[in-house]
Design an enzyme around this catalytic site. Structure first.
Site, PDB file in Angstrom:
ATOM      1  N   ASP A 191       5.826 -19.165   3.216  1.00 13.85           N
ATOM      2  CA  ASP A 191       5.321 -20.359   3.885  1.00 13.85           C
ATOM      3  C   ASP A 191       5.777 -21.581   3.089  1.00 13.85           C
ATOM      4  OD1 ASP A 191       3.486 -20.182   1.913  1.00 13.85           O
ATOM      5  OD2 ASP A 191       1.772 -19.778   3.203  1.00 13.85           O
ATOM      6  N   ASP A 217      -0.481 -13.467   9.850  1.00 12.87           N
ATOM      7  CA  ASP A 217      -0.743 -13.262   8.419  1.00 12.87           C
ATOM      8  C   ASP A 217      -2.137 -13.782   8.154  1.00 12.87           C
ATOM      9  OD1 ASP A 217      -0.108 -16.272   8.303  1.00 12.87           O
ATOM     10  OD2 ASP A 217      -0.745 -15.821   6.257  1.00 12.87           O
ATOM     11  N   CYS A 264      -8.913   7.700   8.477  1.00 13.36           N
ATOM     12  CA  CYS A 264      -7.884   6.892   7.814  1.00 13.36           C
ATOM     13  C   CYS A 264      -7.064   7.725   6.834  1.00 13.36           C
ATOM     14  CB  CYS A 264      -8.578   5.745   7.073  1.00 13.36           C
ATOM     15  SG  CYS A 264      -7.460   4.724   6.104  1.00 13.36           S
ATOM     16  N   CYS A 304      -5.104   6.252   4.372  1.00 16.76           N
ATOM     17  CA  CYS A 304      -4.666   5.357   3.291  1.00 16.76           C
ATOM     18  C   CYS A 304      -4.882   6.050   1.939  1.00 16.76           C
ATOM     19  CB  CYS A 304      -5.423   4.027   3.347  1.00 16.76           C
ATOM     20  SG  CYS A 304      -7.012   4.053   2.499  1.00 16.76           S
ATOM     21  N   CYS A 322      -8.687   6.501   1.139  1.00 16.12           N
ATOM     22  CA  CYS A 322      -9.415   7.474   1.965  1.00 16.12           C
ATOM     23  C   CYS A 322      -8.927   8.910   1.776  1.00 16.12           C
ATOM     24  CB  CYS A 322      -9.336   7.080   3.440  1.00 16.12           C
ATOM     25  SG  CYS A 322     -10.318   5.604   3.804  1.00 16.12           S
ATOM     26  N   HIS A 343      -6.873  -0.107   1.247  1.00 14.72           N
ATOM     27  CA  HIS A 343      -7.486   0.344   2.503  1.00 14.72           C
ATOM     28  C   HIS A 343      -7.428  -0.737   3.584  1.00 14.72           C
ATOM     29  CE1 HIS A 343     -10.144   2.241   5.390  1.00 14.72           C
ATOM     30  NE2 HIS A 343     -10.727   1.046   5.501  1.00 14.72           N
TER      31      HIS A 343
END
Lengths: 376, 376
Positions: free
Chosen positions: A89, A271, A309, A311, A314, A340
């Site tokens: 940005d 974002d 999940c 991830c 998890c 996560h």
């Protein structure tokens, strides 16, 4: 290059190609402000949680370590060891929200660094030069993000200036890309729509912005305190005037529900610092709604954060362990929570894309837009 | 079970087997006080950096989340998802160094929690019960670690009591291991030698301690402020009286050089918070000596921390990037630095073992004992 491969209402399923690869849209960009994701998460970890685009910040990297340092180290990709797409940005938002003692002139903005108070000047050319030094795939135009609420006359004058700044950004960006030793000669430029919450200003500014040939167009200056419905109304007003063949990026938004609603309104890129910030405070997303892992009720809970999940948190750790890590003030709490939540957002986008592919996005929206706002 | 497979002078190359696997010695145990390594490092990360034994703390886990919670979650291995050997220290050192308002009696110690001031009693039986609930592979006896310097008469009375406490630990440990629902019925017990810096007390206490059948013996109460040579002298005095067929553990030691010198004196097990703590302050180990990564001179240094290192930090990131992460206050700085320093210590032990295997340990000691103390 951007191609819309499927559409459901205004919602678009697209493919975007830039110097460091191909991005499936709609996409959520994972924010690494200072060239790193907060919470001890590296660029390598991003690969494991389905991140497609990393987002870093012009203002922060200019201050520390300095864009000249990043350039000397071969650019931001090499510096942080991320070989995928990067969007930077422009610094505009941070100059107007973080820095002190601002003075805005046609030329640009003089401000005091939030780190050491040092006086710094940044205008469209400087922002382009910094982003060129960083070598990101997508540079954002330097704009003024006005405060909410903003007086009509101020907002009008500001977005007229932002438009003049965009023309200067474009000229400087073209010049920099053509230099023989530029870090990323294929860097793209996205323009930014402003206009506060005034639909007529927003539309006029978008129409004018679209006349300047950019690689994508963003809606900026939202999610700064206005009611959610006002944000949706602005998107509804602006969207018809955004080029159909270019990606649209809604800056700094938002909750899972905000994202679903904005995809429904034709947005492709997102974002937000929220998933990582919430994670660091123990607010974790599940497909049934959000939980606060610090809660006493998870003390003996053997289940992962979300049983569905996959991830890294998890897959291996229980809610009870994560709660203990938070209670004990251990950094691993932050890391697992951030992994996560970012994985959740990246998976949310993958599910949105899948439903767009199958023509069932509106069913998905009906089921999840409200549900994901729940606190369990 | 412990077997010395090779010896060079007093230095021993051994193999140790416990309920959760086989350990090659000499070994450095990686400290995860609260069931996690400080610096956002998980049990899974330990696998990647060559850790053989994880070490957690009885006192800390009793306070938070509570050993009953850990037990209810299936024990510490399951709680932190580490399937390798775990040693738990007894809480003795922490009760005497961290807790407030201590009152020591024959029965045990009453103290105030360093977290909330809550009054807690811990004696030999309580320490064994907590460690049994944690289900570690090696429980440490509950001892008194006297302050340095300690008056002779106090040190003498204290190590006599520690000896009586060891007998009570042994009895309680045997009782707990025999219970039908114990978490780890194959848990071992190590006794601890004390005696401050008085060689005659140390020797007497070691001789008496060795009469109680333990699975290993530790030297405690060193590296608490005494000169390094005094520590080496105590090891020299005690070592001849330690059973040859049991592992010897020098608690809380130390620098790379300390470890090399203690291996030379016949020690097999080590642990220390120093490598992780130093890492969090930017002091990183290389095979040429230690560096402070925060130093300005690394601003544009493209090299990894140590070009010969294959840790996760050195494989991907430059000194310049790491320096930036420290300067920017990013947690990833801590994580990468801790991974590097622990990997360095684990590699140091692997190199020590390799040299013991080859009969060249004294050459290694001559080259590295002094060099690794250098600050670059």
């Amino acid at each position: 290059m951007f191609t819309v491969i499927k559409q459901e209402g205004r919602a678009r399923r697209g493919v975007f190609t830039c110097a460091h690869g191909t991005v499936q849209t709609p996409v959520f960009m994972n924010v690494g402000t200072q060239g790193v994701i907060k919470g001890a998460v590296s660029a390598h970890d991003l690969k494991d949680i389905g991140c497609q685009v990393e987002l870093s910040n012009t203002y922060h990297l200019h201050l520390r370590p300095g864009d000249q340092v990043v350039r000397a180290m071969g650019g931001l990709h090499k510096f942080m060891d991320w070989d995928g797409p990067i969007l930077t940005d422009s610094g505009g938002f941070q100059v107007f929200s973080l820095a002190g003692l601002r003075k805005i002139r046609e030329e640009g903005v003089t401000f005091a660094s939030h780190i050491d108070g040092r006086k710094i000047f940044m205008g469209p050319e400087e922002s382009m030069q910094i982003q060129s030094n960083l070598g990101s795939d997508i540079a954002m135009a330097f704009d003024e993000c006005v405060e909410n609420p903003a007086a009509y006359e101020y907002a009008k004058a500001s977005c007229e200036r932002t438009l003049r700044w965009l023309a200067r950004c474009k000229a400087e960006h073209d010049r920099l890309n053509a230099l023989p030793d530029t870090v990323n000669p294929r860097q793209m430029l996205f323009g930014i729509n402003q206009g506060a919450t005034y639909p007529d200003l927003r539309v006029w500014h978008m129409q004018e912005t679209a006349k300047i040939d950019c690689d994508g167009y963003a809606i900026g200056g939202l999610a700064v305190g206005e009611p959610t419905q006002v944000m949706y109304d602005v998107i509804d007003a602006v969207e018809p005037h955004m080029p159909k063949d270019k990606p649209r990026y809604l800056m700094g938004v938002g909750t899972p529900s905000n994202i679903i609603e904005a995809v429904h309104r034709g947005v492709d890129f997102f974002d937000c610092v929220m998933p990582a910030r919430n994670a660091r405070h123990g607010k974790l997303y599940t497909w049934e709604g959000a939980i606060n892992i610090k809660n006493e009720k998870y003390k003996l809970d053997e289940r992962p954060i979300d049983p569905t999940c996959d991830c890294p948190a998890c897959q291996h750790f229980s809610r009870a362990y994560l709660r203990h890590l938070f209670a004990a003030g251990e950094m691993l709490a932050m890391r697992l929570a951030v992994l996560h939540n970012l994985h959740f957002y990246n998976t949310l986008m993958a599910r949105i894309r899948e439903h767009l592919d199958n023509g069932s996005f509106e069913d998905f929206r009906a089921e999840y837009s409200a549900k994901l706002e729940q606190k369990l």
